[in-house]
Design an enzyme around this catalytic site. Structure first.
Site, PDB file in Angstrom:
ATOM      1  N   CYS A  86     -11.795  -7.139  17.753  1.00 53.29           N
ATOM      2  CA  CYS A  86     -12.006  -6.102  18.767  1.00 53.29           C
ATOM      3  C   CYS A  86     -13.431  -5.555  18.695  1.00 53.29           C
ATOM      4  O   CYS A  86     -14.381  -6.248  19.027  1.00 53.29           O
ATOM      5  CB  CYS A  86     -10.951  -5.005  18.584  1.00 53.29           C
ATOM      6  SG  CYS A  86     -10.810  -3.879  19.989  1.00 53.29           S
ATOM      7  N   HIS A 195      -5.571  -7.993  17.910  1.00 55.51           N
ATOM      8  CA  HIS A 195      -5.580  -7.488  16.532  1.00 55.51           C
ATOM      9  C   HIS A 195      -4.571  -8.185  15.613  1.00 55.51           C
ATOM     10  O   HIS A 195      -3.438  -7.722  15.494  1.00 55.51           O
ATOM     11  CB  HIS A 195      -5.252  -5.995  16.539  1.00 55.51           C
ATOM     12  CG  HIS A 195      -6.345  -5.144  17.099  1.00 55.51           C
ATOM     13  ND1 HIS A 195      -7.245  -4.472  16.305  1.00 55.51           N
ATOM     14  CD2 HIS A 195      -6.696  -4.882  18.374  1.00 55.51           C
ATOM     15  CE1 HIS A 195      -8.108  -3.817  17.072  1.00 55.51           C
ATOM     16  NE2 HIS A 195      -7.794  -4.042  18.330  1.00 55.51           N
ATOM     17  N   GLU A 197      -4.467  -8.004  12.450  1.00 53.38           N
ATOM     18  CA  GLU A 197      -4.139  -7.153  11.292  1.00 53.38           C
ATOM     19  C   GLU A 197      -2.995  -6.193  11.582  1.00 53.38           C
ATOM     20  O   GLU A 197      -2.462  -5.574  10.655  1.00 53.38           O
ATOM     21  CB  GLU A 197      -5.389  -6.393  10.814  1.00 53.38           C
ATOM     22  CG  GLU A 197      -5.733  -5.124  11.572  1.00 53.38           C
ATOM     23  CD  GLU A 197      -6.386  -5.364  12.932  1.00 53.38           C
ATOM     24  OE1 GLU A 197      -6.328  -6.497  13.444  1.00 53.38           O
ATOM     25  OE2 GLU A 197      -6.949  -4.401  13.498  1.00 53.38           O
TER      26      GLU A 197
END
Lengths: 231, 87
Positions: A86, A195, A197
């Protein structure tokens, strides 16, 4: 143990989640500070998401000049794996480690959704544990997520197999050719808007095949780089 | 300014709002940025050249934006440097 650095800039939001993902994958997260020109001997670096410097000037534009980035650019040039997520992807384009740029989403709204991606390249340091063409679901959340580059650059990226992820089912932000993530020619530097994560632990991820919030499709980014570093 | 070939979502949103406010004669809007840099002392050609360099290297991203004007705002007929001379 593999040591993976996670950089914190002023305004970074997802550094803790990125460090947590590194730990869940079995590596040791190492906190790196934007103002220190020091990578603390890490084996790989993650530039996490957020709004570094409030996105002032342009997303990622000021972070690019942070002391730590000089070290990241040099290490990337020597082959160290670098992942930009991002805002981290935006920093990588501003630092010229990856081509193109991100502009405001075509519909002007902030997007926050569980996004399906196609993994188009498993030849990078961060995607070796995926299957070519595999569909994965990870969160997407941004304002300036529309990937743009000139036609020649886009042709080059596609021709060289450097489009790593493409949006599936829908193009959530108007990105050219549905591109969600790309790599450099060597494959050690990868940037993407969604994302990984945030999809590493059952109970806290997107809805998955095993039930609500069971999705852990992002975890293999981090196990991939661990394998790439060993081999 | 955003490059002509780059979609300008903000400009498009403004273009959509203008007719609703009675400004129906404008067919398109593009939105850019203006930076005002201050120096102590006179604006010499060297200062302008440094401003032009900052404009291309930091203030704009050449992938998506063009520098359209670098000028001494206090001198009305200021030296204008076209973006083509900046590279």
């Amino acid at each position: 143990m593999t040591r993976i650095g996670v950089v914190t800039f002023p305004g970074t939001l997802d550094d803790r989640d990125a460090a947590r993902a590194v730990r869940l994958a079995g590596a040791e997260p190492v906190a790196l500070w934007h103002a220190d020109a020091d990578l603390r001997g890490v084996d790989a670096v993650v530039l996490p998401g957020g709004f570094s410097y409030g996105d002032y000037l342009r997303a990622g534009a000021i972070s690019r000049f942070a002391p730590v980035m000089g070290e990241v650019v040099e290490a990337a040039g020597k082959g160290m794996p670098v992942l930009g997520i991002c805002n981290g992807f935006q920093v990588l384009t501003e630092a010229h480690l990856l081509p193109g740029s991100m502009i405001k989403n075509d519909h002007l709204h902030f997007v926050c959704r569980e996004q399906v991606l196609a993994v188009e390249s498993t030849e990078t340091a961060w995607t070796g544990e995926y299957q070519p063409g595999e569909r994965i679901t990870i969160p997407l959340k941004n304002q300036d997520g529309q990937y743009v580059a000139d036609e020649r650059t886009l042709d080059e990226l596609e021709g060289e197999g450097r489009v790593v992820f493409r949006y599936e089912d829908t193009n959530p932000n108007g990105s050219r050719r549905g591109i969600a993530g790309i790599s450099n020619a060597r494959g050690n530097v990868v940037g993407l808007m969604p994302h990984p994560e945030h999809a590493v632990e059952a109970g806290f991820g997107p809805d998955g095949a095993r039930g609500p919030r069971s999705g852990t499709d992002g975890l293999r980014f981090f196990t991939s780089v661990m394998r790439a570093l060993v081999s | 300014m955003p490059k002509p070939e780059i979609l300008d979502p903000q400009g498009k949103a403004v273009a959509g709002a203008l007719p609703r406010l009675g400004f129906g004669q404008f067919t398109a809007v593009r939105q850019g940025k203006r930076f005002e840099l201050e120096v102590d002392g006179p604006v010499t050609p060297e200062v302008l050249a440094a401003a032009a360099e900052a404009a291309t290297q930091v203030l704009s991203n050449p992938v998506i934006e063009d520098v359209v004007r670098v000028a001494d705002s206090e001198a009305d007929a200021a030296a204008t440097i076209s973006s083509g001379n900046l590279a």
